[in-house]
Enzyme design. Structure first.
Site, short mmCIF file in Angstrom:
data_model
loop_
_atom_site.label_atom_id
_atom_site.label_comp_id
_atom_site.label_asym_id
_atom_site.label_seq_id
_atom_site.Cartn_x
_atom_site.Cartn_y
_atom_site.Cartn_z
N GLU A 1 0.86 -1.19 0.00
CA GLU A 1 0.00 0.00 0.00
C GLU A 1 0.90 1.24 0.00
OE1 GLU A 1 -3.58 -0.02 2.68
OE2 GLU A 1 -2.49 -1.71 3.54
N ARG B 1 5.49 -13.55 9.10
CA ARG B 1 6.12 -12.24 8.97
C ARG B 1 7.51 -12.27 9.60
NH1 ARG B 1 2.32 -7.22 10.54
NH2 ARG B 1 4.37 -6.30 10.27
N LYS C 1 2.87 1.72 10.84
CA LYS C 1 2.93 3.08 10.30
C LYS C 1 2.34 4.08 11.29
CE LYS C 1 2.37 1.01 5.76
NZ LYS C 1 1.40 0.63 4.73
#
Length: 772
Positions: free
Chosen positions: A265, A480, A490
């Protein structure tokens, strides 16, 4: 819904029954299988058949019709073991469409094959004969599994329990009863060759390109990735009557090539976890002669920014990867819209007016508009597109239940925001749940590689492609890459920036890729670290020291050695004159002579050592300069002997006066140290971990929240440092990496100017033995 009583009646433990009931979908299938089996064999189902029913419910992903075929075999005791059932699963997976060929199915899973006890005994004796010498040498340390596996290799459908019993009997007959000494006996010849062969076999499944230490190492499930066009062989993949035709068309488009994608994104900077995703997607495709798209998942116009779009490509290329093509989800907005219209026409989507607040939580109320006519939803969806509703007044929802029990996820919502890529053409925007799989299908992705948090979306991924009769890629989830002592969210990094705990996204204390680059981490080291971590399905959190170690190894063979001082102390050599100034040849890397040399000025009237390299009163194990102990200067061939210390008004040593002797004419000192002459002044940033605790986001470890866990010593700024003149001019180019001898690895900061030289410490040296 199945009851605990019903599930325990087939042999499940009470705890396992309760766990199974928590999954409504699985327990519902198991209940139906039990009821169907009771019609065939009566109310009493023995544990053996019950175990097979449980595996049918939890592992078989085919149609109900095919599940019933296997149920019949289990009830008739024609399939009586888990290996037989697994073989039947494999056969049906490899023949996903058309009527079941019962003769071939029965051959594939050993139906009708009878293995007698005598046959097993004969095979046990053969295996023992082949391994006799090693068995006698190693005794009970010989792996029992190898013996059992040797028998099962020849007698695939033999009863596993009987095989084990007969192997153990034969072993006792050969070696006698197992004593305590036998139990402790170690393998004298190291690991078995069989294990080595297995490792070679596993490696063979995953060919590596260019360099093995920078390609992702696949383990576990990742080793069994399907070949292009064989999607149906993947566990959980949903096969429809059109699947094989769509796969054939897909192969015609791709030529059988592996096609992956990296879909970030564009609303933030990439971090160390993304480096693993980048390496996995690009590396897996490259290792198999395939291609990788860089696709920006830009479905939310409120968050996307051009600086993030540019920054993502910058980092992908910095890591050494070149996308086959750069695309945007917004490139497909028109096609996605047309798919949504078709989804409504097929009765799989509807326009809903529930508010966002109503849909939050785990148990939102069902939509009263779920069954509205398709024609009505089509008209309302067109009104949404034309801007006739306010934001939040209407959404398009899909009719499905996801793994996490989320009902009817939203496919489209209204946002009156211009899009950075498509402008103001649209006021309705698709969600990730709707867009992701369809863009994968459009781009003919073969392996949709996602992290584990997307596992709950796998069913909707397959459902949506199949609901529209589109080519359906395979979604694979992997763990991950997480590190202790940091945050990568973020939102949380934004809080660190706005709270002035860090300077920006590229602050070297962060683990964003821009921060790691600024700190001096080579991209090759990051790639090697990702390869070393490998691709697994199990979630793990690693210590940053593991990454630091890989960075050190890389810099040890690539970073030029220079001399620098944190706390300079002027030295006057009283027995050398200014005329004896000279240039000294210094190796770029002493351990790699072929890497060349550079010249460093040496002037006996303008010379500095580190203040820590002299002590007026030293501890017994101190090895450097003292009034009683000489010390050598590296590369210049001089040994310094103390004469006097000149102090300022505050009593601090301002300079040392020493006498110099040629190293060839004096006894070898205990230490040689770095020095600078006619130096450059610099600022040196020394970085440590940003957070005190390993898990700053864990409230049980840090009750006050991650902002309360900031390490006050995460940055120390050394003003007045010195480096040798090697770094003048081109040597001070931003991001150039060096090893400061005896001090660590450092990188030229991008804020460096002609008048101000700034260095960031990348990592410390492994050990600092010269500092004793």
């Amino acid at each position: 819904m199945a009851s605990v009583e019903l599930l325990t009646s087939i042999g499940l433990s009470e705890s396992k029954a309760k766990d199974t009931i928590k999954n409504a979908a699985v327990s519902g299938v198991l209940r139906d299988l039990i009821l169907e089996a009771q019609q065939k064999v009566g109310d009493s189902i023995d544990k053996g058949v019950g175990n097979l029913l449980y595996h049918l419910a939890t592992r078989f992903k085919g149609s109900e019709e095919r599940r019933s075929v296997l149920l019949g075999y289990a009830c008739d005791r024609k399939i009586s073991s888990e290996p037989q059932l697994t073989a039947a699963f494999a056969y049906l997976k490899s023949h996903p469409s058309g009527p079941v060929d019962r003769e071939r199915l029965e051959q594939s899973c050993g139906i009708g094959v009878v293995i007698t006890e005598e046959q097993i005994k004969q095979e046990v004796q053969r295996v023992f004969s082949e391994n006799h010498d090693e068995l006698m040498e190693r005794g009970y340390s010989f792996p029992l599994g190898l013996l059992i596996g040797g028998v099962k290799e020849r007698l695939k459908w033999a009863d596993g329990k009987l095989v084990r019993t007969l192997v153990e009997q034969e072993l006792r007959g050969l070696l006698g009863e197992r004593t305590a000494a036998a139990k402790e006996k170690k393998n004298p010849s190291g690991p078995t060759t069989t294990k080595a062969k297995l490792s070679e076999s596993a490696a063979g499944k995953q060919p590596l390109s260019d360099s093995e230490d920078t390609q992702p190492q696949l383990v576990g499930e990742a080793l069994s990735f399907h070949k292009p066009g064989e999607n149906y062989k993947t566990d959980g993949y949903v096969v429809t009557p059109k699947t094989m035709q769509l796969l054939q068309k897909h192969l015609e488009s791709t030529g059988g090539q592996v096609v992956t994608r990296f879909p970030p994104e564009p609303n933030g900077i990439l971090h160390i976890g993304h480096a693993k995703a980048i390496n996995f997607n690009f590396g897996y495709a490259k290792a198999h002669g395939g291609i990788t798209y860089l696709r920006y998942d830009d479905t939310n116009p409120e968050k996307e920014e051009k600086k993030f779009i540019d920054g993502i490509l910058d980092m992908v290329e910095w890591l050494g990867h070149k996308p086959y093509k750069i695309t945007f989800s917004s490139d497909y907005f028109q096609q996605l819209y047309e798919y949504a219209v078709e989804l409504i026409k097929r009765g799989h989507a509807y326009v809903c007016h529930q508010q966002y607040e109503e849909l939050k939580g785990h148990n939102p109320p069902p939509s009263p508009w779920r069954e509205r006519p398709a024609s009505e939803s089509l008209a309302l969806f067109e009104d949404m597109r034309k801007g006739k509703f306010d934001e939040g007044e209407a959404t398009l929802r899909m009719k499905l239940t996801m793994e996490d029990s989320k009902q009817d996820p939203v496919a489209y919502r209204i946002k009156y925001k211009p899009h950075p890529h498509s402008g103001d053409k649209w006021c309705i925007y698709p969600t990730y749940d709707y867009t992701h799989c369809l863009c994968d299908s459009i781009e003919n992705i073969t392996h949709s590689l996602c992290t584990k948090e997307f596992q709950s979306r796998r069913s909707s991924y397959y459902w949506l492609c199949n609901a529209l009769d589109l080519y359906c890629p395979v979604q694979w989830e992997y763990a991950r890459l997480n590190l202790h002592h940091t945050v990568v969210s973020k939102r949380k990094i934004n809080k660190l920036i706005t709270g002035k705990f860090v300077r920006d996204w590229d602050d070297p204390r962060l683990y964003t890729l821009t921060a790691l680059r600024r700190r001096g981490f080579p991209p090759e080291a990051i790639n090697k670290f990702c390869a070393k971590v490998g691709v697994t399905m199990a979630q793990t959190v690693l210590h940053p020291n593991m990454l630091d170690a890989v960075v050190r190894d890389e810099l040890n063979s690539t970073a030029t050695r220079v001399m620098a001082l944190f706390d300079p102390l002027k030295v006057v050599i009283t027995n050398l004159s200014p005329d004896e100034a000279k240039d000294v040849t210094v190796p770029n890397m002493p351990h790699i002579p072929t890497n060349g040399t550079h010249l460093v000025p040496f002037d006996p009237t303008d010379l500095y050592i580190d203040r820590a390299d002299f002590k007026e009163r030293a501890e017994p194990d101190y090895r450097r300069l003292t009034p009683q102990q000489p010390m050598g200067l590296k590369y210049v061939g001089l040994i310094l002997c103390f004469q006097k210390a000149v102090k300022d008004d505050a009593g601090r040593i301002a300079e040392l006066h020493v006498e110099a002797r040629q190293s060839s004419e004096a006894e070898k000192p205990k230490a040689f140290v770095q020095w600078v002459s006619k130096p450059l002044s610099c600022t040196i940033n020394l970085y440590e971990k940003l957070f005190i605790h390993k898990s700053p986001e864990d409230p049980s470890e840090v009750p006050g929240g991650f902002l309360s866990d900031i390490n006050p010593d995460s940055l120390a700024v050394v003003e007045g440092g010195m480096v040798d003149r090697t770094l003048e001019g081109a040597g001070a180019a931003p991001l150039t990496r060096y090893q400061f001898e005896r001090l660590g690895y450092f990188c030229v900061d991008p804020d460096t100017t002609k008048d101000k030289l700034i260095f960031n410490r990348t990592v410390t040296l492994r050990e600092d033995s010269g500092r004793s």
